[in-house]
Design a protein around this motif. Sequence first.
Motif, PDB file in Angstrom:
ATOM      1  N   GLU A  38      34.538  37.844  39.588  1.00 13.12           N
ATOM      2  CA  GLU A  38      35.466  37.027  38.841  1.00 13.12           C
ATOM      3  C   GLU A  38      36.863  37.056  39.450  1.00 13.12           C
ATOM      4  O   GLU A  38      37.487  36.026  39.635  1.00 13.12           O
ATOM      5  CB  GLU A  38      35.536  37.526  37.402  1.00 13.12           C
ATOM      6  CG  GLU A  38      35.764  39.020  37.336  1.00 13.12           C
ATOM      7  CD  GLU A  38      36.021  39.471  35.927  1.00 13.12           C
ATOM      8  OE1 GLU A  38      36.512  38.671  35.116  1.00 13.12           O
ATOM      9  OE2 GLU A  38      35.737  40.648  35.632  1.00 13.12           O
ATOM     10  N   ARG A  88      36.951  43.748  25.864  1.00 14.19           N
ATOM     11  CA  ARG A  88      38.375  43.617  25.612  1.00 14.19           C
ATOM     12  C   ARG A  88      38.670  44.098  24.195  1.00 14.19           C
ATOM     13  O   ARG A  88      39.699  44.710  23.927  1.00 14.19           O
ATOM     14  CB  ARG A  88      38.802  42.155  25.750  1.00 14.19           C
ATOM     15  CG  ARG A  88      39.500  41.840  27.050  1.00 14.19           C
ATOM     16  CD  ARG A  88      39.878  40.388  27.117  1.00 14.19           C
ATOM     17  NE  ARG A  88      38.714  39.545  27.400  1.00 14.19           N
ATOM     18  CZ  ARG A  88      38.629  38.251  27.123  1.00 14.19           C
ATOM     19  NH1 ARG A  88      39.626  37.638  26.529  1.00 14.19           N
ATOM     20  NH2 ARG A  88      37.547  37.576  27.438  1.00 14.19           N
ATOM     21  N   ARG A 102      46.486  47.337  28.664  1.00 12.84           N
ATOM     22  CA  ARG A 102      45.648  46.615  27.715  1.00 12.84           C
ATOM     23  C   ARG A 102      46.434  45.566  26.921  1.00 12.84           C
ATOM     24  O   ARG A 102      45.900  44.584  26.444  1.00 12.84           O
ATOM     25  CB  ARG A 102      44.980  47.624  26.763  1.00 12.84           C
ATOM     26  CG  ARG A 102      43.976  47.026  25.829  1.00 12.84           C
ATOM     27  CD  ARG A 102      42.852  46.358  26.601  1.00 12.84           C
ATOM     28  NE  ARG A 102      42.051  47.314  27.331  1.00 12.84           N
ATOM     29  CZ  ARG A 102      40.847  47.701  26.956  1.00 12.84           C
ATOM     30  NH1 ARG A 102      40.307  47.193  25.909  1.00 12.84           N
ATOM     31  NH2 ARG A 102      40.193  48.579  27.667  1.00 12.84           N
ATOM     32  N   LEU A 148      43.213  37.400  24.238  1.00 12.07           N
ATOM     33  CA  LEU A 148      42.236  37.502  23.162  1.00 12.07           C
ATOM     34  C   LEU A 148      42.697  36.652  22.002  1.00 12.07           C
ATOM     35  O   LEU A 148      41.982  35.822  21.469  1.00 12.07           O
ATOM     36  CB  LEU A 148      42.108  38.967  22.736  1.00 12.07           C
ATOM     37  CG  LEU A 148      40.964  39.293  21.794  1.00 12.07           C
ATOM     38  CD1 LEU A 148      39.646  39.102  22.500  1.00 12.07           C
ATOM     39  CD2 LEU A 148      41.094  40.705  21.286  1.00 12.07           C
ATOM     40  N   VAL A 185      36.235  45.862  35.530  1.00 12.66           N
ATOM     41  CA  VAL A 185      37.266  44.961  36.020  1.00 12.66           C
ATOM     42  C   VAL A 185      36.669  43.893  36.927  1.00 12.66           C
ATOM     43  O   VAL A 185      37.029  42.729  36.848  1.00 12.66           O
ATOM     44  CB  VAL A 185      38.358  45.741  36.785  1.00 12.66           C
ATOM     45  CG1 VAL A 185      39.432  44.788  37.274  1.00 12.66           C
ATOM     46  CG2 VAL A 185      38.965  46.795  35.892  1.00 12.66           C
ATOM     47  N   LEU A 224      45.905  41.950  27.544  1.00 13.22           N
ATOM     48  CA  LEU A 224      44.617  41.412  27.136  1.00 13.22           C
ATOM     49  C   LEU A 224      44.668  40.907  25.716  1.00 13.22           C
ATOM     50  O   LEU A 224      44.171  39.844  25.400  1.00 13.22           O
ATOM     51  CB  LEU A 224      43.554  42.495  27.263  1.00 13.22           C
ATOM     52  CG  LEU A 224      43.357  43.009  28.671  1.00 13.22           C
ATOM     53  CD1 LEU A 224      42.147  43.883  28.738  1.00 13.22           C
ATOM     54  CD2 LEU A 224      43.219  41.843  29.608  1.00 13.22           C
ATOM     55  N   GLY A 271      43.039  42.028  35.404  1.00  9.77           N
ATOM     56  CA  GLY A 271      42.311  42.602  34.273  1.00  9.77           C
ATOM     57  C   GLY A 271      42.208  44.111  34.332  1.00  9.77           C
ATOM     58  O   GLY A 271      41.353  44.642  35.004  1.00  9.77           O
ATOM     59  N   THR A 284      42.623  38.235  32.998  1.00 10.87           N
ATOM     60  CA  THR A 284      41.539  38.538  33.930  1.00 10.87           C
ATOM     61  C   THR A 284      42.032  38.933  35.312  1.00 10.87           C
ATOM     62  O   THR A 284      41.506  39.866  35.895  1.00 10.87           O
ATOM     63  CB  THR A 284      40.611  37.330  34.073  1.00 10.87           C
ATOM     64  OG1 THR A 284      40.652  36.602  32.862  1.00 10.87           O
ATOM     65  CG2 THR A 284      39.202  37.766  34.367  1.00 10.87           C
TER      66      THR A 284
END
Lengths: 241, 241
Positions: free
Chosen positions: B123, B190, A137, A144, B118, A140, A130, A127
Amino acid sequence: MTNAAGGTLRRRPSQRRSLERVERMLDECALLLDEVGYEQLTTKEVARRAEVPIGTFYQFFPDKQGLVRALALRNLDAFLDRMAARVAGADLRDWTDAVDLVIDEFVEMKRTMPGFGVVDFGEILTTPGGPALPESRRMLDHALDNNVIVADRLRSLIVELLGAPRNEGLGRAFIVAVEAADAVLKLAFRAHPEGDPDLIAECKRLVRRYLSEYISEPPVEPGPGTPGEREPAGDAGTDGD
Amino acid sequence: MTNAAGGTLRRRPSQRRSLERVERMLDECALLLDEVGYEQLTTKEVARRAEVPIGTFYQFFPDKQGLVRALALRNLDAFLDRMAARVAGADLRDWTDAVDLVIDEFVEMKRTMPGFGVVDFGEILTTPGGPALPESRRMLDHALDNNVIVADRLRSLIVELLGAPRNEGLGRAFIVAVEAADAVLKLAFRAHPEGDPDLIAECKRLVRRYLSEYISEPPVEPGPGTPGEREPAGDAGTDGD
DNA sequence: TTTCGGATATGAGTGACGCTCATGTTAACG
DNA sequence: CGTTAACATGAGCGTCACTCATATCCGAAA
């Protein structure tokens, strides 16, 4: 899975001394995260506190993110173990008890385990910076996976003590549940240092309520925690009886 | 609420030129966030692209976080407006339609608005360096507020078209719902650049299911999307078949 | 024991970042 | 036209993440 540092280490420590050093660095990282947060955390300070020269630090960890990622993985392992142990060591009336237990365990770890409040497996790594682009990517995916692992393990536990309800969407449902619960509990700890009890209760309700659509309905609790003063009489729609 | 930069600006731009400059910086910040993410984003590059000298940048924004925070606030305003407009412009069968609409709007913004993927209000400013200490706690409150604002507005919308169901825990319930939905939708994006449709559907289900305990039950849908092959009758036990 | 070679350990150094501040520029008013 | 205050500017400062030339270790061969 046994070793906290899955593939995040540059060089896997072999000798005892090195192993201890890596462990010490992760410990200090956790402590420091609680003290100053991720952005303020510096690799130099982690190395200094762990009594490891900065050069050695970078022999094991590829970068600052790698350090925190390794910690997140260690946290993940710890949580999975304690989750399994807690569920195994209790006698459950139905699957909702398991949900409560797992959430309680998570809350307890947030309260007691250093750094866990800041990095409960993998958010930081994903994040904070992010990114939305393909190359970035990669990171991430990792995070995940972490939540997917938890979801999968939790599903196994529950399915086991339920006698395998065949249900196609169950895997996804658990992922969604874990993701949502994680977010609500994060909120609970933002609102209150020890975790807002009302929000923790709501988290349990949220998960039970959502998953009960996928798992045979358990005896539904009376009313929502605080509101409960008037029960929706015509609740016939959803609940089993 | 009207101006994107609530109290985050160092000096509030008064002249037209300054206003345009601030707006340009926020635009470029959003674009850059999509390209490189938060950590890789540099204030110099934002300033360069906005054709603003770095010194001027720091006249308006206190620091890098302040820049992103200001963007998050602008995003929040945009979302609140579009949410209200969308709900107002549709005729709803029941409150669950409003939930779907709001989630659809959020998804659309994630898809189309630069940077929104993003930083969908707040956040980054909180989680990335997510500290656990009192002093650093300040930042968190802010993000907390942002989601609370969304939750509150959404609750108003729904309560309005429902005739005010009195329920004490309703405020908290909406906060929980928004927090959970945000997390699940983050996951959806994601997993898939355009947002995994299954996860988006699950998000709607999650929110409907959870809130329906607080709001008079609507006609409940048949079964969960994929699973639904057999509706759990009254079998409260562990028996699978 | 001595010698040697590769693995390991080290911290001064490098480039880049966030951010500042002394100086230059503009504009309003007498 | 002079004075003054607000605004604009970018070279420079301290600090960060991270590297790499060098020092040190350690087991095996001689």
